[in-house]
Design an enzyme around this catalytic site. Structure first.
Site, PDB file in Angstrom:
ATOM      1  N   LYS A  50     -32.769  35.452  84.503  1.00  0.00           N
ATOM      2  CA  LYS A  50     -34.109  35.942  83.807  1.00  0.00           C
ATOM      3  C   LYS A  50     -34.898  34.785  83.596  1.00  0.00           C
ATOM      4  O   LYS A  50     -34.495  33.504  83.731  1.00  0.00           O
ATOM      5  CB  LYS A  50     -33.654  36.553  82.578  1.00  0.00           C
ATOM      6  CG  LYS A  50     -32.529  37.790  82.643  1.00  0.00           C
ATOM      7  CD  LYS A  50     -32.392  38.324  81.194  1.00  0.00           C
ATOM      8  CE  LYS A  50     -30.869  39.202  81.341  1.00  0.00           C
ATOM      9  NZ  LYS A  50     -29.781  38.335  81.669  1.00  0.00           N
ATOM     10  N   VAL A  91     -32.271  30.725  79.493  1.00  0.00           N
ATOM     11  CA  VAL A  91     -32.217  30.349  78.116  1.00  0.00           C
ATOM     12  C   VAL A  91     -30.689  30.847  77.506  1.00  0.00           C
ATOM     13  O   VAL A  91     -30.438  30.095  76.543  1.00  0.00           O
ATOM     14  CB  VAL A  91     -32.947  31.507  77.293  1.00  0.00           C
ATOM     15  CG1 VAL A  91     -34.465  31.300  77.615  1.00  0.00           C
ATOM     16  CG2 VAL A  91     -32.563  32.884  77.128  1.00  0.00           C
ATOM     17  N   TYR A  92     -29.801  31.311  78.279  1.00  0.00           N
ATOM     18  CA  TYR A  92     -28.274  31.284  77.978  1.00  0.00           C
ATOM     19  C   TYR A  92     -27.723  29.808  77.560  1.00  0.00           C
ATOM     20  O   TYR A  92     -27.792  29.315  78.653  1.00  0.00           O
ATOM     21  CB  TYR A  92     -27.346  32.097  78.538  1.00  0.00           C
ATOM     22  CG  TYR A  92     -27.704  33.489  78.618  1.00  0.00           C
ATOM     23  CD1 TYR A  92     -28.737  34.162  77.558  1.00  0.00           C
ATOM     24  CD2 TYR A  92     -27.090  34.328  79.502  1.00  0.00           C
ATOM     25  CE1 TYR A  92     -28.868  35.482  77.693  1.00  0.00           C
ATOM     26  CE2 TYR A  92     -27.321  35.684  79.602  1.00  0.00           C
ATOM     27  CZ  TYR A  92     -28.221  36.325  78.754  1.00  0.00           C
ATOM     28  OH  TYR A  92     -28.505  37.651  78.779  1.00  0.00           O
ATOM     29  N   SER A  93     -27.573  29.142  76.478  1.00  0.00           N
ATOM     30  CA  SER A  93     -27.152  28.097  76.398  1.00  0.00           C
ATOM     31  C   SER A  93     -27.887  27.109  77.048  1.00  0.00           C
ATOM     32  O   SER A  93     -27.391  26.020  77.204  1.00  0.00           O
ATOM     33  CB  SER A  93     -25.759  27.896  76.798  1.00  0.00           C
ATOM     34  OG  SER A  93     -24.760  28.735  76.066  1.00  0.00           O
ATOM     35  N   ASN A  94     -29.250  27.324  76.822  1.00  0.00           N
ATOM     36  CA  ASN A  94     -30.350  26.265  77.262  1.00  0.00           C
ATOM     37  C   ASN A  94     -29.967  25.769  78.642  1.00  0.00           C
ATOM     38  O   ASN A  94     -30.139  24.753  79.166  1.00  0.00           O
ATOM     39  CB  ASN A  94     -30.374  25.117  76.304  1.00  0.00           C
ATOM     40  CG  ASN A  94     -31.689  24.185  76.550  1.00  0.00           C
ATOM     41  OD1 ASN A  94     -32.813  24.947  76.982  1.00  0.00           O
ATOM     42  ND2 ASN A  94     -31.642  23.123  76.491  1.00  0.00           N
TER      43      ASN A  94
END
Length: 337
Positions: free
Chosen positions: A81, A55-58
């Protein structure tokens, strides 16, 4: 950089872990060339542990991280993750079997690798049976896509339930916990840390600098500097105005001055040396921030300075922990007698 075992496993990781949430983040992150230089310098300094998430920066953070370590993949212990939303569909989040099996393949593609060293559940999913999640994760391990498992942001009872159930089912278990932990957030010391020590689970805390509060750049009554996480993250903003936390930050800055170190180095070194902790995860937006944080790798906080930090940030001794303390005192007195 020192090496430590991750919990009870044989996996050796550096005592500091590089977090990549800043990579590709348009609001308060860094671009790909800077990210690549940060990764290279971290590895050159002896670090080998890098943490990201889908999910970090999609997904962009995974892509940047994968390209940055491609030529040094065998040197790197790579963690990512699963659980956060990666689309608009009802099965694009959580830890159902469907989402896990879809997500692990998507992460492998973005990272440009055929295996993930540490695959972590980003958050507990109350909508999915725990046995379904554990069996799906175990399938990833058996397929060779994942080597170790971990979880993040679990309560202690959730982690213990997962540990016991994995034992019962005969599946791979969580060998690592990634919780929030710092001098301004020590609540995991009540239940999580004792559990992890008992069960041989490694602890890799996120936000060991308190979202930037412990970097020495913040003063009581002053706004968070532009671009700091505390200026843009609502959860962190609340922390920046709490008198207790500001007092802790002042103590960290004072100790740092006494030791001739920076506040960031002192806060990171404190976290890295706490019982049960394997590797605190720190992020960096610039090479200068990285170099500052790397200074914590070999820093041993003297006992007198540690006592000041511990006293300034001590948890309130509430029930049942006050009761437990009295019992320990009675047992100690009995043994001495």
């Amino acid at each position: 950089m020192k090496l430590r075992r991750l919990g009870r496993t044989g996996l050796k990781v550096s005592n500091l872990c590089l977090g990549t949430m800043t990579f590709g983040n348009e609001q308060w992150g860094c671009d790909e060339p800077t990210s690549a230089r940060i990764v290279a310098r971290f590895l050159d300094a002896g670090g080998n542990f890098i943490d990201t998430a889908d999910v970090y920066s999609n997904g962009v953070s995974e892509e940047i991280t994968g390209r940055a370590i491609r030529s040094r993949r065998q040197q790197t212990v790579l963690a990512t993750k699963v659980a956060g939303p990666m689309g608009a569909g009802p099965n694009d989040l959580g830890v159902s079997r469907k989402h896990i099996l879809d997500a692990v393949d998507a992460s492998l593609r973005r990272l440009g690798t055929d295996y993930i060293d540490l695959y972590q559940v980003h958050a507990y999913d109350p909508t999915t049976p725990l046995d379904e999640t554990l069996r799906a994760l175990d399938a990833c391990v058996r397929a060779g896509k994942v080597r170790y498992l971990g979880c993040s942001n679990y309560s202690a009872w959730q982690l213990m339930k997962a540990t016991a159930l994995a034992r019962e089912l005969g599946t791979a278990r969580f060998d690592c916990l990634q919780p929030q932990y710092s001098l301004v957030c020590r609540t995991i010391e009540r239940e999580h840390i004792p559990l992890c020590l008992e069960e041989g689970i490694g602890v890799i805390p996120w936000s060991p600098l308190g979202g930037g509060l412990l970097t020495g750049k913040f003063k009581k009554g002053a706004a968070a500097p532009t671009g700091a996480r505390g200026a843009v993250d609502p959860t962190m903003r609340e922390r920046f105005v709490a008198d207790r936390n500001l007092a802790i930050a002042e103590t960290v800055a004072s100790v740092a001055t006494t030791l001739g170190k920076t506040a960031s180095q002192v806060a990171l070194a404190w976290a890295a040396s706490q019982p049960g902790v394997t590797s605190p995860i720190f992020g960096a937006r610039t090479l200068e921030q990285l170099e500052d944080n790397l200074g914590a790798a070999d820093l041993v906080v003297p006992e007198e300075a540690r006592k000041r930090l511990d006293e300034a940030s001590a948890l309130e001794l509430v029930y049942p922990y006050d009761f437990h303390a009295r019992v320990r005192g009675m047992m100690a007195a009995l043994q001495l007698g």
